[in-house]
Design a protein around this motif. Structure first.
Motif, PDB file in Angstrom:
ATOM      1  N   PRO A  83       2.827   5.116   4.360  1.00 45.47           N
ATOM      2  CA  PRO A  83       1.928   6.003   5.107  1.00 45.47           C
ATOM      3  C   PRO A  83       1.023   5.226   6.067  1.00 45.47           C
ATOM      4  N   VAL A  84       0.919   5.744   7.282  1.00 43.99           N
ATOM      5  CA  VAL A  84       0.015   5.168   8.287  1.00 43.99           C
ATOM      6  C   VAL A  84      -1.123   6.170   8.468  1.00 43.99           C
ATOM      7  N   VAL A  85      -2.342   5.678   8.334  1.00 38.48           N
ATOM      8  CA  VAL A  85      -3.512   6.566   8.374  1.00 38.48           C
ATOM      9  C   VAL A  85      -4.413   6.125   9.522  1.00 38.48           C
ATOM     10  N   ARG A  86      -4.634   7.024  10.487  1.00 38.82           N
ATOM     11  CA  ARG A  86      -5.511   6.648  11.591  1.00 38.82           C
ATOM     12  C   ARG A  86      -6.928   7.090  11.289  1.00 38.82           C
ATOM     13  N   LEU A  87      -7.871   6.671  12.123  1.00 35.99           N
ATOM     14  CA  LEU A  87      -9.246   7.122  11.920  1.00 35.99           C
ATOM     15  C   LEU A  87      -9.363   8.579  12.332  1.00 35.99           C
ATOM     16  N   GLY A  88     -10.101   9.340  11.555  1.00 36.00           N
ATOM     17  CA  GLY A  88     -10.503  10.673  12.005  1.00 36.00           C
ATOM     18  C   GLY A  88     -11.637  10.437  12.983  1.00 36.00           C
ATOM     19  N   ASP A  89     -12.434  11.377  13.237  1.00 38.89           N
ATOM     20  CA  ASP A  89     -13.476  11.262  14.268  1.00 38.89           C
ATOM     21  C   ASP A  89     -14.266   9.946  14.156  1.00 38.89           C
ATOM     22  N   ALA A 292      -9.791   8.062  -2.624  1.00 37.93           N
ATOM     23  CA  ALA A 292      -9.000   9.286  -2.838  1.00 37.93           C
ATOM     24  C   ALA A 292      -7.563   8.922  -3.192  1.00 37.93           C
ATOM     25  N   LEU A 293      -6.976   7.980  -2.469  1.00 43.79           N
ATOM     26  CA  LEU A 293      -5.587   7.586  -2.756  1.00 43.79           C
ATOM     27  C   LEU A 293      -5.471   7.010  -4.166  1.00 43.79           C
ATOM     28  N   GLU A 294      -6.486   6.235  -4.552  1.00 50.00           N
ATOM     29  CA  GLU A 294      -6.456   5.659  -5.908  1.00 50.00           C
ATOM     30  C   GLU A 294      -6.512   6.746  -6.974  1.00 50.00           C
ATOM     31  N   ARG A 295      -7.173   7.865  -6.648  1.00 51.69           N
ATOM     32  CA  ARG A 295      -7.230   8.992  -7.603  1.00 51.69           C
ATOM     33  C   ARG A 295      -5.985   9.872  -7.499  1.00 51.69           C
ATOM     34  N   GLY A 296      -5.093   9.497  -6.575  1.00 47.60           N
ATOM     35  CA  GLY A 296      -3.860  10.269  -6.406  1.00 47.60           C
ATOM     36  C   GLY A 296      -4.046  11.519  -5.556  1.00 47.60           C
ATOM     37  N   GLU A 297      -5.148  11.542  -4.778  1.00 50.22           N
ATOM     38  CA  GLU A 297      -5.411  12.731  -3.941  1.00 50.22           C
ATOM     39  C   GLU A 297      -4.883  12.504  -2.531  1.00 50.22           C
ATOM     40  N   PRO A 298      -4.563  13.595  -1.816  1.00 52.90           N
ATOM     41  CA  PRO A 298      -4.108  13.434  -0.425  1.00 52.90           C
ATOM     42  C   PRO A 298      -5.286  13.075   0.493  1.00 52.90           C
ATOM     43  N   VAL A 299      -4.985  12.441   1.614  1.00 55.00           N
ATOM     44  CA  VAL A 299      -6.055  12.111   2.572  1.00 55.00           C
ATOM     45  C   VAL A 299      -5.703  12.686   3.943  1.00 55.00           C
TER      46      VAL A 299
END
Ligand code: OXD
Length: 309
Positions: A83-89, A292-299
């Protein structure tokens, strides 16, 4: 937990400091030939070389320290399938709004004409532009584009947006896809480019697109230089079809010297500063996403690989 950090500008120390302050449990290591990237849980990159990306196949996510991810996706299959995650605002939206609003108001209130007059010692009120005809059209209605449209709304400009797929934004005339591009352009007096750069948008704003804007239109580009066919823009400015352009981004950066844009008084140039990364906000956002990822939640802000943004 280990985060691999790489910045092409080498300015890593303040990032390491901010991560230490916000998530002491995170071991932040800077990329070098001695680092085993496969032993890292996450990576945060800006301007990463392909040899680094190739080593990231086992990280849980690659964070990008910016809104645009074209610099990563240009490597195609060289980018590992994680997964590639960019910055939000992260503090960029308000800067974009300031920048675009400044340029729109400068054109609308004819500040360039007044500056020229003042230089010649001329005191002469000029006719007001008609606001209802001064429609601002934003190409790209993601988080940043929507923030800009919102700011423009406070000044009463008619607003329209164009995006790949249909959207609804209160108070904004929305157009979508190639089929509605002509209608969008025909009623746009100031075109604001806020699209991501993908193979589909490369050179999108070319002569054919610019010619569909009404004569005397303006262009503002705060996204990526390669969205605009630079020779076409120059020709249409010289022919008078486009009255002026405010450009923060260019196909080649820094804008080389010589380049015809430098000498064109109807083009305003800034050095890719319309929305600078706010480090503390960015680190806070990335720390929140790692937790969040460590808790298994989506980001949020995970890049869709098929779209490329
Ligand atoms: C970005 C940029 O993509 O600074 O964030 O251009």
């Amino acid at each position: 937990m280990r985060l691999l950090l790489y910045r092409a500008d080498g300015n890593t120390a303040p990032w390491v400091r901010d991560f230490k302050a916000q998530l002491p449990a995170l071991d932040v290591v800077e990329w070098s030939s001695r680092i085993d990237a496969s032993a890292c849980d996450y990576a945060l990159v800006w301007g990463a070389p392909p040899e680094l990306l190739a080593q990231l196949a086992s990280v849980k996510a690659i964070f990008v320290a910016g809104a645009g991810v074209d610099a990563l996706f240009k490597f195609g299959d060289g980018l590992p399938d994680v997964p590639v995650v960019r910055l939000g605002d992260a503090g960029m939206g308000v800067q974009m709004a300031e920048y675009v609003l400044h340029a729109v108001l400068r054109y609308f209130r004819r500040f360039d004409d007044y500056e020229n007059q003042a230089r010649d010692g001329v005191w002469a009120p000029l006719a007001l532009e008609e606001k209802q005809a001064f429609t601002v059209g934003v190409m790209g209605t993601g988080a940043l584009g929507t923030r800009v449209l919102d700011a423009l709304g406070h000044f009463g400009f008619p607003r329209r947006g164009w995006s790949r797929t249909a959207k609804h934004i209160d108070g904004v005339d929305c157009f979508a896809g190639a089929g509605e591009l002509g209608a969008f352009l025909a009623g746009t007096r100031v075109l604001v480019c806020m699209l991501p750069l993908t193979p589909d948008t490369n050179n999108l704003v070319d002569r054919a697109v610019l010619e569909q804007l009404p004569r005397g239109a303006y262009l503002i580009n705060v996204a990526r230089g390669a969205l605009v066919a630079e020779p076409d823009l120059l020709a249409l400015i010289r022919s008078g079809h486009i009255a002026g352009a405010t450009l923060d981004v260019f196909r080649n950066e820094p804008l080389p010297s010589p380049h015809p844009f430098w000498g064109e008084p109807r083009i305003s140039i800034t050095p890719h500063i319309s929305a600078l990364t706010v480090r503390e906000d960015s680190v806070r956002q990335i720390v929140g996403k790692i937790n969040a990822l460590e808790r298994g939640e989506p980001v949020a802000d995970v890049v869709d690989r098929t779209r490329g943004y």
